[in-house]
Design a protein around this motif. Structure first.
Motif, short mmCIF file in Angstrom:
data_model
loop_
_atom_site.label_atom_id
_atom_site.label_comp_id
_atom_site.label_asym_id
_atom_site.label_seq_id
_atom_site.Cartn_x
_atom_site.Cartn_y
_atom_site.Cartn_z
N ILE A 91 1.03 -1.31 0.03
CA ILE A 91 -0.06 -0.29 0.28
C ILE A 91 1.07 1.37 -0.23
CG2 ILE A 91 -1.38 1.36 0.96
CD1 ILE A 91 -3.17 -1.31 2.29
N MET A 92 1.96 1.21 1.03
CA MET A 92 3.40 2.65 0.25
C MET A 92 3.96 2.45 -0.38
SD MET A 92 2.50 2.72 4.01
CE MET A 92 3.00 4.52 3.57
N ALA A 93 3.42 1.20 -1.51
CA ALA A 93 4.28 1.63 -2.91
C ALA A 93 3.74 2.50 -3.82
CB ALA A 93 4.65 0.08 -3.15
N VAL A 94 3.12 2.44 -3.24
CA VAL A 94 1.57 3.91 -4.33
C VAL A 94 2.01 4.97 -3.79
CG1 VAL A 94 0.32 1.98 -4.70
CG2 VAL A 94 -0.69 3.84 -3.43
N LEU A 95 2.64 5.84 -2.98
CA LEU A 95 2.88 6.82 -2.59
C LEU A 95 3.97 7.58 -3.15
CD1 LEU A 95 4.20 6.72 1.64
CD2 LEU A 95 1.82 8.37 0.08
N PRO A 96 5.42 7.05 -4.22
CA PRO A 96 5.53 8.32 -5.01
C PRO A 96 4.47 8.57 -6.58
CG PRO A 96 7.03 6.44 -4.37
CD PRO A 96 5.47 5.62 -3.69
N VAL A 127 14.49 -3.72 -5.34
CA VAL A 127 14.52 -2.47 -5.62
C VAL A 127 14.88 -2.01 -6.91
CG1 VAL A 127 16.57 -0.73 -5.69
CG2 VAL A 127 16.31 -2.05 -3.63
N GLY A 128 14.76 -3.33 -8.26
CA GLY A 128 14.84 -2.95 -9.04
C GLY A 128 13.57 -2.38 -9.59
N ILE A 129 12.31 -3.40 -9.34
CA ILE A 129 10.79 -3.35 -9.86
C ILE A 129 10.90 -1.44 -9.25
CG2 ILE A 129 9.09 -3.89 -8.91
CD1 ILE A 129 9.29 -6.59 -8.59
N CYS A 130 11.51 -1.10 -8.38
CA CYS A 130 10.70 -0.39 -7.61
C CYS A 130 11.72 1.22 -8.34
CB CYS A 130 11.64 0.81 -6.57
SG CYS A 130 10.80 0.03 -5.28
N MET A 131 12.32 1.06 -9.19
CA MET A 131 13.12 1.91 -10.02
C MET A 131 12.35 1.55 -11.04
SD MET A 131 17.72 1.70 -8.85
CE MET A 131 18.00 0.76 -10.06
N ILE A 132 11.95 0.84 -11.85
CA ILE A 132 11.48 0.48 -13.67
C ILE A 132 10.32 1.31 -12.63
CG2 ILE A 132 10.62 -0.47 -14.70
CD1 ILE A 132 12.93 -2.47 -14.16
N SER A 133 9.97 0.93 -11.96
CA SER A 133 7.89 1.79 -12.03
C SER A 133 8.25 2.76 -11.65
CB SER A 133 7.52 0.94 -10.95
OG SER A 133 6.32 1.02 -10.97
N ALA A 167 -0.27 2.15 -10.69
CA ALA A 167 -0.61 0.58 -9.52
C ALA A 167 -0.44 -0.66 -10.92
CB ALA A 167 -1.73 0.77 -8.73
N VAL A 168 -1.24 -0.75 -11.89
CA VAL A 168 -1.18 -1.97 -12.37
C VAL A 168 -0.17 -1.94 -13.00
CG1 VAL A 168 -1.70 -2.91 -14.69
CG2 VAL A 168 -4.22 -1.69 -13.68
N ILE A 169 0.41 -1.20 -13.67
CA ILE A 169 2.25 -1.51 -14.26
C ILE A 169 3.25 -2.32 -12.76
CG2 ILE A 169 4.51 0.21 -14.83
CD1 ILE A 169 2.19 1.53 -16.47
N TYR A 170 3.29 -1.18 -11.86
CA TYR A 170 3.45 -1.12 -11.00
C TYR A 170 3.70 -2.97 -11.01
CZ TYR A 170 5.99 -1.59 -6.00
OH TYR A 170 6.52 -1.86 -5.22
N SER A 171 2.10 -3.67 -10.69
CA SER A 171 2.19 -4.94 -10.03
C SER A 171 2.31 -6.12 -11.29
CB SER A 171 0.33 -4.83 -10.54
OG SER A 171 -0.01 -4.28 -9.02
N ILE A 172 2.52 -5.36 -12.44
CA ILE A 172 3.18 -6.45 -13.41
C ILE A 172 4.37 -6.45 -13.29
CG2 ILE A 172 3.01 -6.87 -16.44
CD1 ILE A 172 0.19 -5.11 -16.27
N LEU A 173 5.06 -5.82 -13.13
CA LEU A 173 6.55 -5.33 -12.94
C LEU A 173 6.77 -6.47 -11.74
CD1 LEU A 173 7.69 -2.26 -13.41
CD2 LEU A 173 7.81 -3.50 -14.80
N CYS A 174 5.89 -6.65 -10.73
CA CYS A 174 5.81 -7.24 -9.71
C CYS A 174 5.71 -8.91 -10.22
CB CYS A 174 5.54 -7.14 -8.00
SG CYS A 174 5.95 -5.41 -7.43
#
Length: 159
Positions: free
Chosen positions: A40-45, A77-83, A97-104
């Protein structure tokens, strides 16, 4: 990130700490079936880019406790940087959020496939669904909170 000050540093430290704690207290934070409430915190940025360091360091620290150790740290960390790089160009938090989830789903499933031989498609689907649920809930929560109470100003005020 211009004018990064002490308030921003403290705000990022709070975001980081919340991410790590929520990850460590959840038994479903690691493995082929993940439902990481801390995401949930990952969407703050997606709302304010100044929280990228807090979330990214939170992911780094939380993933140090994974059984996969440094491999999980590098993937997370790579997922964070790309997303968060993509989110610079895509302004819709739901899309991000969808892009981040797909990357994960792709990267974590690949990591588990290569390291512990987890089934790629099942693992990827499981992680993608868990991430989508949590990150969409996160977007809804932070969107509503920011509209009603100016959440981000309150974080800044307490920092």
């Amino acid at each position: 990130m211009k004018n990064f000050n002490v308030r921003d540093l403290v705000g990022n430290a709070l975001v980081c700490a919340i991410y790590v704690v929520l990850t460590l207290i959840n038994p479903l934070s690691y493995g082929a079936v993940q439902f990481r409430f801390s995401e949930i915190m990952a969407v703050l940025p997606f709302f304010d880019r100044k929280y990228i360091p807090g979330v990214t360091i939170g992911v780094l620290l939380a993933n140090l406790f994974s059984q996969l150790g440094i491999v999980d740290v590098l993937v997370g960390v790579g997922i964070c940087m790309i997303s968060y790089t993509i989110s610079y160009f895509v302004k819709n938090p739901y899309s991000n959020a969808v892009i981040y989830s797909i990357l994960c789903g792709i990267f974590v499933a690949s990591e588990l496939y290569f390291v512990v031989h987890a089934p790629l498609l099942i693992t990827g689907t499981s992680i993608l669904i868990g991430q989508l649920v949590v990150t969409i809930i996160g977007v809804v929560i932070f969107k509503r909170i920011s509209q009603k109470t100016s959440f981000f100003k309150k974080i800044d005020a307490t920092a």
